[in-house]
Structures are given as structure tokens and as C-alpha cells.
Motif scaffolding. Structure first.
Motif: not given
Length: 364
Positions: A161-162, A164-166, A168
Motif C-alpha cells: 500500500k505504501s 501505491r501511495d508514493k 500517486n
């Protein structure tokens, strides 16, 4: 019911002997039987420094267009379905031997460089609080020219998840660099998650140590045995990753930029530290086993000491009672009015004197 079967039913729920078969029961020469997967989830992140495309696909063939898209593409496949793996691997140039590794279970973490594709396989670890067990999920990562393909067994759990957040975030380091940096980031997240699992396992070890010191029982021994099995699972998954990361560091593949080498060295330092922590935990569990044995021996010694003192205190009364109980006509004070009371008084006073002497000598 046979006595041995009855005893086995009593022992198994406490010591969880079935876990041993789960850990050591894998035979790599036997073709694994995969559980039926209802559906395969496909997520694709195709990005560069200025734009990103996030799509969820329904068919494995829809991923083909991302091979030469001019951007870096991360294709994540959740759920192992062998026909889909063979189809996507054939299109992206993944060797059949690597396809066999992806489709197998219980593989040892490793890294390969075959026909212009870098491949690594390792396990993502989770800690099940309810069962106090280390669970594993096999992750396969394929690095090619401007693409990374990841294969996961379970779609319900994910530590990416981390990342994927980066992705974005525009102009982030992940967006500015190539597929090799994405591969490094995936490995870094998996390795860092090992520390979270070890931290929870360390909490259980600390609680067990407190329990053994205060009130050790057979359940404490069962917990100790269970934690030692989980340490085997942890060590078996963490230790080979060192060679895996070292393979990337020493690789001369054109897929890896020279500047990326320092990042893999950082992951290498982390996995060395994780190995050290795992070794320390294993040493602590060995010490706890010795502590448990010492606690049991100490309790036994305390019981034996109490029984020995009680026996010594009762000995004078037994001797005196035996003397005055003999069948003779002439026994001192046997026919006196106060003979009984004097005898009883002596039988009480002598143990009290002995008790005082024992106390003064520090025997209890």
C-alpha cells in the motif's frame, strides 16, 4: 478408547503437534495442489514522471499492451492460476523454468537472471495474533525492460500500500526512476515488514519469559515449544533473502542501473540486521528452555526441602512414642500421674528446638 489415543488427544491441543507437519511436511518432489481461485485480480500502474494510469483489468490478455507502452508498468497479479501465469509469461518473455517456480509452493527464496529477465521469489510474512503463528505468502517478482510483474497468492493481504501511495505523488522518487527502482522498493517493503513480524514475536517471547519466571507450568512449556517452531519459520524465510539481495548487488544485468546498486546495499544491511535479530530471539528461546528446566528443578528442591524438614521434625516424636510404646513393665514415668503430659511436652519441645536451629542455620 485405547489409552495411547486418549493421551494423544490430551496432548495435541496443548502442544499443537500438527504445526510441526505444516512446517516440515512439504515435499518439493510432489506436484502441489493449488486451491481453486475464484478469480484473479489484475492491477496495473503505468507511469512516468508526469502522468500515471491506474486500471483494474478483467482479462490477462489486457495486460499485453503495457509491455512497450513507453512508461514503467507495474502489473500485479493476485491469485495463482497456472494458465494465466503461462499466458502472461509467454508474452513478456519469462522462461518456462521461472513459470514453474511461480506456480510452485514452498519454494526457497532465490534470485535468477535468465534470458534478459531478472526474477526473484521470496515470502511475505504476517503474524497471526489469534494463533500466535507466523504465516507466509509467496511473492514472485519479474523485472524486465520497463515493466515489473508481481504474483501474489492471497489478494486479501498486501504490504504494498505504501508503494501505491508514493506512485500517486507526482515527481516522487519512485515516479522519476525506472523499473529497477520499483523492484527495489517492493523488496525493501517486504524486508521492512519482517521487522514488524519479529517485533510482535518478540512481545510474545517477553510475555513468556515473565510467565516462566513468575509461574511456569506445562502450558508455558507448550508456548515455548510453539514459539520455537515459529522461529524456525521466520529463520527459514529471512536467512535466504540475504543471498537474494546479494544477487541483485552482484548482477551485471542491463536492467539494473549502476546508481541503483546503493539502494540494494541498503536492503542488504536491513536483511543482515533481521538475521541478527532472529538469531538473538533463537538464543533467548534456548535460554528460556534452560530457565524453565531450572524453575522445575527449583520447585522440586523446595518440595523436597519441606518434606525433609517435616520428616526431621516428626522424627523425635516417633522415637519417643516408640520407646514409651514398648511392651515392658518398667518404663520411666509410665505409671506416673504426669507421665503422659511430660512425654507429649517433650515430643513438642524437641521439634521446636530443632526448628529454631534450622532457622538459625538458614536452611529455610
Amino acid at each position: 478408547m485405547r489409552p495411547d489415543k486418549y493421551i494423544q488427544q490430551l496432548i495435541e491441543p496443548v502442544f499443537n503437534t500438527g504445526r510441526t507437519k505444516e512446517i516440515f511436511g512439504f515435499n518439493p518432489t510432489v506436484q502441489p495442489e493449488w486451491e481453486d481461485v475464484k478469480e484473479t485480480k489484475l492491477y496495473v500502474y503505468s507511469y512516468n514522471a508526469v502522468s500515471i494510469e491506474k486500471v483494474e483489468l478483467k482479462n490477462i490478455r489486457e495486460t499485453f499492451r503495457f509491455r512497450d507502452s513507453g512508461k514503467v508498468s507495474w502489473i500485479n497479479v493476485d491469485g495463482i492460476v497456472k494458465p494465466d501465469i503461462e499466458l502472461i509469461s509467454q508474452h513478456f518473455g519469462v522462461h518456462p523454468l521461472l513459470v514453474e517456480d511461480i506456480s510452485s509452493i514452498g519454494q526457497r527464496p532465490k534470485m535468477d537472471d535468465i534470458e534478459g529477465v531478472l526474477f526473484c521469489l521470496l515470502n511475505m510474512l504476517y503474524f497471526n495474533e489469534e494463533n500466535c503463528a507466523v504465516e507466509q505468502e509467496q511473492i514472485s517478482i519479474v523485472l524486465g525492460k520497463d515493466f515489473v510483474i508481481t504474483f501474489q497468492e492471497d489478494a486479501t493481504r498486501d504490504v504494498f500500500k505504501s508503494i501505491r501511495d508514493k506512485l500517486n505523488i507526482a515527481n516522487s522518487k519512485l515516479r522519476l526512476r525506472g523499473a529497477d527502482y520499483l523492484c527495489y522498493s517492493l523488496l525493501d517493503v517486504i524486508v521492512d515488514h519482517y521487522f514488524e513480524v519479529m517485533e510482535k514475536l518478540g512481545d510474545k517471547i517477553e510475555q513468556l519469559e515473565e510467565e516462566i519466571v513468575r509461574r511456569s507450568t506445562k502450558k508455558s512449556l507448550a508456548k515455548l515449544n510453539s514459539l520455537r517452531k515459529e522461529m524456525i519459520v521466520l529463520k527459514r524465510n529471512v536467512s535466504p533473502v540475504r543471498d537474494l539481495i546479494n544477487g541483485f548487488i552482484k548482477s551485471e544485468s542491463e536492467l539494473l542501473d549502476d546508481k541503483i546498486n546503493k539502494y540494494f546495499k541498503d536492503v542488504y544491511d536491513h536483511i543482515i540486521q533481521a538475521n541478527d535479530v532472529a538469531e538473538n530471539y533463537r538464543d533467548i528461546l534456548t535460554s528460556l528452555q534452560d530457565l524453565y528446566i531450572n524453575q522445575v528443578n527449583l520447585k522440586m528442591n523446595e518440595v523436597m526441602k519441606v518434606m525433609a524438614i517435616v520428616t526431621c521434625l516428626l522424627a523425635p516424636g516417633a522415637v519417643i512414642g516408640g520407646i514409651f510404646g514398648m511392651n515392658f513393665d518398667v518404663i520411666p514415668y509410665s505409671h506416673q500421674k504426669w507421665g503422659f503430659y511430660i512425654t507429649v511436652a517433650v515430643m513438642l519441645i524437641v521439634p521446636l528446638i530443632m526448628l529454631r536451629i534450622f532457622k538459625k542455620r538458614g536452611w529455610f
